[in-house]
Design a protein around this motif. Structure first.
Motif, mmCIF file in Angstrom:
data_model
loop_
_atom_site.group_PDB
_atom_site.id
_atom_site.type_symbol
_atom_site.label_atom_id
_atom_site.label_comp_id
_atom_site.label_asym_id
_atom_site.label_seq_id
_atom_site.Cartn_x
_atom_site.Cartn_y
_atom_site.Cartn_z
ATOM 1 N N THR A 133 35.400 31.358 29.232
ATOM 2 C CA THR A 133 35.171 31.773 30.613
ATOM 3 C C THR A 133 36.336 32.645 31.060
ATOM 4 O O THR A 133 37.446 32.537 30.545
ATOM 5 N N ARG A 134 36.017 33.481 32.029
ATOM 6 C CA ARG A 134 37.032 34.312 32.652
ATOM 7 C C ARG A 134 36.504 34.747 34.005
ATOM 8 O O ARG A 134 35.302 34.659 34.275
ATOM 9 N N THR A 135 37.399 35.231 34.845
ATOM 10 C CA THR A 135 36.959 35.756 36.132
ATOM 11 C C THR A 135 36.518 37.209 35.953
ATOM 12 O O THR A 135 36.993 37.919 35.069
ATOM 13 N N ALA A 136 35.584 37.610 36.797
ATOM 14 C CA ALA A 136 35.032 38.960 36.705
ATOM 15 C C ALA A 136 36.032 39.996 37.192
ATOM 16 O O ALA A 136 36.853 39.732 38.073
ATOM 17 N N ASP B 141 37.977 37.960 46.623
ATOM 18 C CA ASP B 141 38.399 36.727 45.962
ATOM 19 C C ASP B 141 38.213 36.898 44.465
ATOM 20 O O ASP B 141 37.136 36.647 43.928
ATOM 21 N N GLY B 142 39.255 37.328 43.818
ATOM 22 C CA GLY B 142 39.212 37.649 42.397
ATOM 23 C C GLY B 142 38.931 36.480 41.475
ATOM 24 O O GLY B 142 38.683 36.685 40.288
ATOM 25 N N GLU B 143 38.938 35.258 41.990
ATOM 26 C CA GLU B 143 38.654 34.087 41.157
ATOM 27 C C GLU B 143 37.253 33.530 41.384
ATOM 28 O O GLU B 143 36.854 32.574 40.729
ATOM 29 N N ALA B 144 36.499 34.094 42.307
ATOM 30 C CA ALA B 144 35.219 33.498 42.699
ATOM 31 C C ALA B 144 34.110 33.682 41.667
ATOM 32 O O ALA B 144 33.333 32.759 41.431
ATOM 33 N N LEU B 145 34.009 34.843 41.063
ATOM 34 C CA LEU B 145 32.923 35.097 40.116
ATOM 35 C C LEU B 145 33.426 34.786 38.710
ATOM 36 O O LEU B 145 34.283 35.481 38.164
ATOM 37 N N VAL C 16 26.872 35.602 28.859
ATOM 38 C CA VAL C 16 25.792 34.622 28.687
ATOM 39 C C VAL C 16 25.615 33.729 29.911
ATOM 40 O O VAL C 16 24.654 32.959 29.975
ATOM 41 N N GLY C 17 26.534 33.804 30.888
ATOM 42 C CA GLY C 17 26.386 32.969 32.072
ATOM 43 C C GLY C 17 27.324 33.390 33.188
ATOM 44 O O GLY C 17 28.339 34.046 32.955
ATOM 45 N N THR C 18 26.926 33.022 34.418
ATOM 46 C CA THR C 18 27.748 33.306 35.592
ATOM 47 C C THR C 18 27.662 32.150 36.578
ATOM 48 O O THR C 18 26.680 31.394 36.591
ATOM 49 N N VAL C 19 28.667 32.041 37.401
ATOM 50 C CA VAL C 19 28.614 31.208 38.596
ATOM 51 C C VAL C 19 29.579 31.815 39.610
ATOM 52 O O VAL C 19 30.632 32.333 39.242
ATOM 53 N N ILE C 20 29.177 31.784 40.869
ATOM 54 C CA ILE C 20 30.083 32.161 41.947
ATOM 55 C C ILE C 20 30.609 30.869 42.540
ATOM 56 O O ILE C 20 29.827 30.022 42.992
ATOM 57 N N ALA C 21 31.923 30.705 42.501
ATOM 58 C CA ALA C 21 32.597 29.520 43.028
ATOM 59 C C ALA C 21 33.375 29.942 44.267
ATOM 60 O O ALA C 21 34.549 30.291 44.202
ATOM 61 N N GLY C 22 32.689 29.952 45.395
ATOM 62 C CA GLY C 22 33.290 30.405 46.643
ATOM 63 C C GLY C 22 34.094 29.312 47.327
ATOM 64 O O GLY C 22 33.622 28.189 47.487
ATOM 65 N N TRP C 23 35.287 29.655 47.736
ATOM 66 C CA TRP C 23 36.167 28.699 48.421
ATOM 67 C C TRP C 23 36.694 29.374 49.670
ATOM 68 O O TRP C 23 37.316 30.431 49.593
ATOM 69 N N ASP C 24 36.425 28.787 50.824
ATOM 70 C CA ASP C 24 36.867 29.390 52.079
ATOM 71 C C ASP C 24 38.014 28.613 52.725
ATOM 72 O O ASP C 24 38.348 28.848 53.880
ATOM 73 N N ALA D 299 34.539 26.048 37.651
ATOM 74 C CA ALA D 299 34.415 26.100 39.111
ATOM 75 C C ALA D 299 35.026 24.859 39.748
ATOM 76 O O ALA D 299 35.777 24.952 40.729
ATOM 77 N N HIS D 300 34.722 23.693 39.202
ATOM 78 C CA HIS D 300 35.269 22.449 39.748
ATOM 79 C C HIS D 300 36.788 22.430 39.656
ATOM 80 O O HIS D 300 37.468 21.977 40.590
ATOM 81 N N ALA D 301 37.331 22.914 38.549
ATOM 82 C CA ALA D 301 38.795 22.974 38.405
ATOM 83 C C ALA D 301 39.388 23.873 39.477
ATOM 84 O O ALA D 301 40.436 23.555 40.070
ATOM 85 N N ARG D 302 38.744 24.986 39.748
ATOM 86 C CA ARG D 302 39.209 25.890 40.810
ATOM 87 C C ARG D 302 39.217 25.175 42.150
ATOM 88 O O ARG D 302 40.181 25.246 42.906
#
Length: 140
Positions: free
Chosen positions: A6-9, A44-48, A58-66, A94-97
């Motif tokens: 995994t990596r950030t977009a 937010d460079g860590e969200a995607l 092969v996969g994505t998730v947006i982990a938005g934190w406000d 995402a959970h670790a973030r």
């Protein structure tokens, strides 16, 4: 989960992410365009979070934190990569973030008619809260 990372977009990933969502995600959003995804990455460079296997998306998730709420969007896994742990790896990232930022609960947005998505979230230990109904309105 061999060769899965995994990596950030990055801004250079925007077009690949949009093409991936057309193939792997169910439903669309008003912000599924170059401007919307670019804005997300710039804000937010860590969200995607992207999952890649052998250099292939092969996969994505947006982990938005406000700062108060941890929100998950666009969990998508390529059809030929499903049931191989990709979503688990993305959600772990995402959970670790969220935990590092002080998050205490994660909310997932899933289309009601997206049965594949509903099943994936249930398998990941998420529960549907029947008492919440989301109200949305486009801002433009």
């Amino acid at each position: 989960m061999e060769n899965l990372r995994t990596r950030t977009a990055l801004p250079s990933d925007v077009h690949a992410v949009l093409a991936f969502w057309k193939e792997a995600a169910e439903g669309t959003s008003i912000s599924d365009d170059v401007a919307g995804v670019t804005r997300l990455i710039e804000r937010d460079g860590e969200a995607l979070i992207l999952a890649e296997r052998d250099g292939r998306l092969v996969g994505t998730v947006i982990a938005g934190w406000d700062g108060w709420r941890a929100s998950l969007y666009r969990l998508a896994v390529h059809p030929d990569q499903r049931r191989q742990g990709v979503s688990r790896v993305l959600l772990d990232a995402a959970h670790a973030r969220f935990l590092a930022a002080g998050g205490r609960r994660a909310d997932a947005m899933v289309l009601v008619e997206n049965e594949t998505g509903q099943a994936a979230w249930a398998a990941a230990g998420y529960e549907r809260e029947e008492h919440w109904r989301r109200w949305v309105r486009p801002l433009a």
